[in-house]
Design a protein around this motif. Structure first.
Motif: not given
Length: 345
Positions: A256, A258, A273, A285, A303, A319-321, A324-326
């Protein structure tokens, strides 16, 4: 779980450590048989205590683990402890391969990309290399700084060794001839706490410091590309360098592009990012927690793993959804419950 703890993750392994002990398991935690527990206080070959000029004892090591890491392949794991030992393990299956003595207490260590050597940085400012293939062989002095080293990194092709010290400097040296200094990355105004070469953009370096900044570099020429004041991200009304804090971990997800940054003393993780072609960081974020966060680590397929000071749920997986990391998956609570009885830290 008293005191502090740390986390190491490989492609199929997870280590949680604290004090003199660590617990290793597969990332799926499918059954209790997958757990491996090691206690440095029960290890052999304890070095002699430090002695003063008249032979008096100055300090006796506590066996606490000071630093640890997986090799890139995940086939090896190494740690250094407060008793000046370097302990090497293979992970398939888990087994202690050797216990060697280091000259000084260590602050950081890393494997070369080929899994052939371990590089150990110590409090006196030196870096020693130790063979993995000859696990009982002594260390070799590679380079030295005039002040304490806080972190060490390698370029993905093992061509460069990068070292960060308490005197604000990042040095880039040729690994084949470490006395040849390629460049310095200068700009931090306090100790450099962490450095990280980006694996899929191997000309780029991330660094953090007690000056509360995250910086992006072209390290081979010592050029600073970008600087973020992390305290401004947390409090937009703050002036730079107000209420400074250091960064304890930089972790990166190649899939990602990230970056996650964990800061000391505050339960906050910053997410960035990396735009590799533009050589630019974008702030994405902020994750805030109710408990102290001890450590974080990305694992490409799983993740963002998070180790927190919470007895009920010590380990989380974000995890990324939708970009956004949720919050953690529901089944992670069951995973944390399965790990908790084995956490002996």
């Amino acid at each position: 779980m008293a005191g502090s703890a740390a986390l190491d993750v490989s492609r199929n392994g997870l280590v949680v450590r604290g004090g003199s002990r660590f617990l290793a398991t597969g990332t799926d935690c499918s059954d209790d048989d997958s757990f491996f527990i090691y206690d440095c206080s029960k290890a052999e070959r304890k070095p002699q205590e430090d002695k003063g000029e008249e032979g008096q004892t100055l300090y006796k090591g506590s066996d606490n683990i000071l630093a640890s890491t997986f090799s890139r392949s995940g086939n090896y794991f190494a740690l250094t402890d407060d008793n000046k030992r370097l302990i090497l393990f293979c992970t398939k299956p888990w087994k202690c391969l050797s216990i060697r003595t280091v000259v000084r207490r260590c602050t950081s260590l890393i494997f070369t990309a080929t899994d052939e050597k371990i590089l150990v940085a110590d409090k006196s400012g030196d870096v020693y290399s130790f063979s993995v293939l000859a696990p009982c062989q002594g260390g070799k002095l590679e380079l030295g700084h005039l002040s304490m080293l806080l972190d060490v990194a390698m370029s993905p092709d093992d061509r460069y060794i990068l070292t960060a010290d308490r005197d604000e400097k990042i040095r880039v040296s040729l690994f084949a001839a470490p006395h040849n200094i390629e460049s310095f990355c200068l700009g931090h105004t306090e100790f450099v706490s962490r450095i990280f070469v980006v694996p899929n953009h191997p000309d780029l370096l991330l660094s953090t410091s007690g000056d509360c900044t995250l910086r992006l570099w072209e390290y081979k020429v010592g050029k600073e590309l970008q600087c973020f004041h992390l305290n401004k991200l947390r409090n937009p009304e703050a002036t730079p360098f107000e209420k400074n804090f250091a960064v304890s971990r930089i972790t990166y997800c190649c899939q990602e592009n990230c970056i996650a940054i964990l800061c000391d003393c505050i339960p906050v993780i910053y997410i960035f990012q990396l735009e590799g072609t533009k050589k630019q960081l974008i702030y994405k974020q902020q994750l805030t927690f109710n408990h102290r966060v001890w450590d974080i680590a990305f694992e490409e397929m799983q993740g963002l793993w998070i180790l927190q000071e919470c007895r009920e749920v010590p380990v989380l997986l974000y995890h990324l959804e939708n970009g956004q990391w949720q919050d953690p998956l529901a089944w992670m609570i069951a995973l944390a419950v399965s790990i908790r009885p084995h956490l002996i830290i």
